[in-house]
Scaffold this active site. Structure first.
Site, short mmCIF file in Angstrom:
data_model
loop_
_atom_site.label_atom_id
_atom_site.label_comp_id
_atom_site.label_asym_id
_atom_site.label_seq_id
_atom_site.Cartn_x
_atom_site.Cartn_y
_atom_site.Cartn_z
N SER A 1 0.81 -1.14 0.05
CA SER A 1 0.02 -0.14 -0.43
C SER A 1 1.08 1.13 0.16
CB SER A 1 -0.93 0.06 1.45
OG SER A 1 -1.71 1.45 1.21
N TYR B 1 -1.84 -0.59 10.42
CA TYR B 1 -2.85 -1.55 9.59
C TYR B 1 -1.25 -1.74 8.49
CZ TYR B 1 -3.92 -1.73 4.36
OH TYR B 1 -4.13 -2.11 3.65
N LYS C 1 2.30 -3.64 6.64
CA LYS C 1 2.55 -3.58 5.01
C LYS C 1 3.81 -4.02 4.90
CE LYS C 1 -1.22 -4.12 3.47
NZ LYS C 1 -2.31 -5.82 2.94
C1 WQD Z 1 -10.03 8.27 1.09
C2 WQD Z 1 -10.02 9.83 1.45
C3 WQD Z 1 -10.60 10.93 3.55
C4 WQD Z 1 -15.05 8.87 3.92
C5 WQD Z 1 -7.02 3.86 2.73
C6 WQD Z 1 -5.79 2.65 3.75
C7 WQD Z 1 -5.20 2.27 2.56
C8 WQD Z 1 -6.59 1.83 1.99
C9 WQD Z 1 -7.58 2.09 0.84
C10 WQD Z 1 -6.82 -0.86 1.78
C11 WQD Z 1 -9.36 10.88 2.80
C12 WQD Z 1 -11.65 11.06 2.53
C13 WQD Z 1 -13.24 9.64 4.05
C14 WQD Z 1 -15.78 9.32 4.72
C15 WQD Z 1 -13.96 11.27 3.79
N1 WQD Z 1 -7.03 0.45 2.52
N2 WQD Z 1 -12.86 10.86 3.58
N3 WQD Z 1 -15.45 10.81 4.38
O1 WQD Z 1 -7.62 6.71 4.07
O2 WQD Z 1 -6.49 7.36 1.33
O3 WQD Z 1 -7.09 4.78 2.62
O4 WQD Z 1 -8.22 3.00 2.65
O5 WQD Z 1 -6.43 -1.38 0.97
O6 WQD Z 1 -4.03 2.23 2.70
O7 WQD Z 1 -4.80 4.20 4.27
O8 WQD Z 1 -9.09 6.04 1.92
O9 WQD Z 1 -10.91 5.10 2.03
O10 WQD Z 1 -10.79 6.11 3.96
O11 WQD Z 1 -10.22 8.31 2.31
O12 WQD Z 1 -13.78 12.69 3.79
O13 WQD Z 1 -16.29 9.38 4.96
O14 WQD Z 1 -12.09 10.26 1.48
O15 WQD Z 1 -10.64 11.84 4.78
O16 WQD Z 1 -9.05 12.13 2.38
P1 WQD Z 1 -7.31 6.15 2.86
P2 WQD Z 1 -10.30 6.54 2.43
#
Ligand code: WQD
Length: 345
Positions: A128, A153, A157
């Site tokens: 990741s 998590y 990785k």
């Molecule tokens: C993306 C953006 C949030 C939800 C994580 C892990 C990565 C992978 C994918 C597993 C961020 C914003 C999110 C919401 C929001 N995991 N957001 N409202 O955190 O970039 O990555 O998940 O394989 O390894 O680190 O993904 O989709 O949670 O968030 O504003 O209800 O969307 O703040 O900026 P993230 P995400």
């Protein structure tokens, strides 16, 4: 049909199931092992509806050494392994670090152990962009420094990459390709498989599609006071089918010994950073469906901005993320609509 079987751990999961489809369509026999802790057997029906081939399926927990030993004995033709099986919720890992370290690392150690005593040629590891933390420079290359993980998590990785490197440098008789995903999104264009998180979605796109469907009242945008053009966080959202195709290329590369190196690392992203607000706009433009949303405070642990420099994957693997983001948003919405038609949610 090829003779080398590919073992896909976590193969009924989101990225795993899309990868099984692409492997089957490339002619590989597949065996899936999954403990169904974050997926269900219906996914096998979806895969079969797309490819016409029902993959072999073993319900089991790869963190159990005896389970993995039996699997390799039952399938002596396993030539390659793709390891998706892991606990993967960033927030949950903050609350349950022991579960994350025990589960994610035991799965990998058990696989590496068995591979060493079978004629397995290599392992593709699901890593990741989290390993980069908050990068100093965007876009991020594979040479960017690995920063201290911001969650157990993300640390699993990083540690997993180190374990694979140490085992191979110690002379293990197989190769590895480490694929560092950015943010996988979307669903198969058939709408037969897609992302189906348990409970309240943690990731952005499932929350967007469930809000658009009226399942969730409103999407909370976690912060608009970041140092970005519109103040919301920036990510590299990569279509899950494009991502799956990269795994088939990585497997073929290992099985045909295309690379001298025993370990290779690739960033899998589009090379384009999009903000949360831009993604919402893309979804609304692509589907014509509004997503009620409000700005709230920042989410702890969020990276401000991260997107890939995918040049190495483009040039060495001959792979490129092709799907336009609006098409990807349409695929995510079509999947959500299919779930509604089926009465799933
Ligand atoms: C993306 C953006 C949030 C939800 C994580 C892990 C990565 C992978 C994918 C597993 C961020 C914003 C999110 C919401 C929001 N995991 N957001 N409202 O955190 O970039 O990555 O998940 O394989 O390894 O680190 O993904 O989709 O949670 O968030 O504003 O209800 O969307 O703040 O900026 P993230 P995400």
């Amino acid at each position: 049909m090829k003779t080398e079987r590919i073992l896909v751990t976590g193969g009924t999961g989101y990225i795993g199931s899309h990868t099984v489809v692409e492997l089957q369509q490339a002619g590989y026999p597949v065996v899936i092992i999954d403990n169904l802790s974050n997926s269900n057997r219906d996914v096998l029906d979806g895969i079969e509806r797309i490819t016409g081939i029902r993959p072999d399926f073993v319900e089991g927990d790869c963190s159990d050494r005896a389970v993995v030993k039996k699997l390799f004995n039952d399938y002596p033709d396993i030539a390659g392994v793709i390891n998706f099986a892991a606990s993967k919720a960033v927030g949950e890992s903050m609350e349950k670090p022991i579960l994350y370290y025990r589960n994610n690392l035991n799965i990998l150690l058990n696989l590496l152990d068995e591979m060493s005593t079978h004629a397995t040629k290599g392992i593709v590891f699901s890593s990741s962009c989290t390993v980069y933390g908050e990068p100093d420079v965007n876009p991020v290359t594979e040479e960017a420094p690995i920063k201290k993980a911001t969650s157990p998590y993300g640390n699993t990785k990083q540690i997993s990459e180190e374990i694979i490197t140490d085992v191979i440098n110690a002379g293990a008789p197989f190769k590895s390709v480490l694929l560092r995903y950015f943010n996988p999104v979307g669903a198969h264009p058939s709408a037969e498989i897609g992302e189906l998180p348990n409970g309240v979605p943690q990731n952005l796109i499932p929350f967007v599609t469930q809000t658009a469907m009226g399942i969730r009242k409103e999407l909370s945008v976690f912060g608009d006071d970041y140092n970005t053009p519109d103040g919301s966080c920036i990510r590299d959202y990569i279509n899950v089918v494009d991502l799956a195709k990269a795994h088939v290329i990585a497997v073929e590369r290992m099985l045909t010994d295309k690379s001298e190196a025993k370990i290779e690392v690739f960033n899998l992203g589009t090379g384009v950073g999009l903000s949360v607000l831009e993604l919402i706009a893309s979804f609304e433009r692509a589907t014509g469906v509004k997503v009620p949303h409000k700005i709230v405070g920042r989410r702890a642990g969020d990276i401000e901005k991260v997107w890939a420099n995918p040049a190495r994957a483009n040039n060495v693997l001959g792979w490129k993320a092709e799907t336009p983001i609006d098409d990807t948003m349409r695929s995510a919405w079509a999947w959500q609509c299919r779930l509604r038609e089926r009465g799933v949610m």
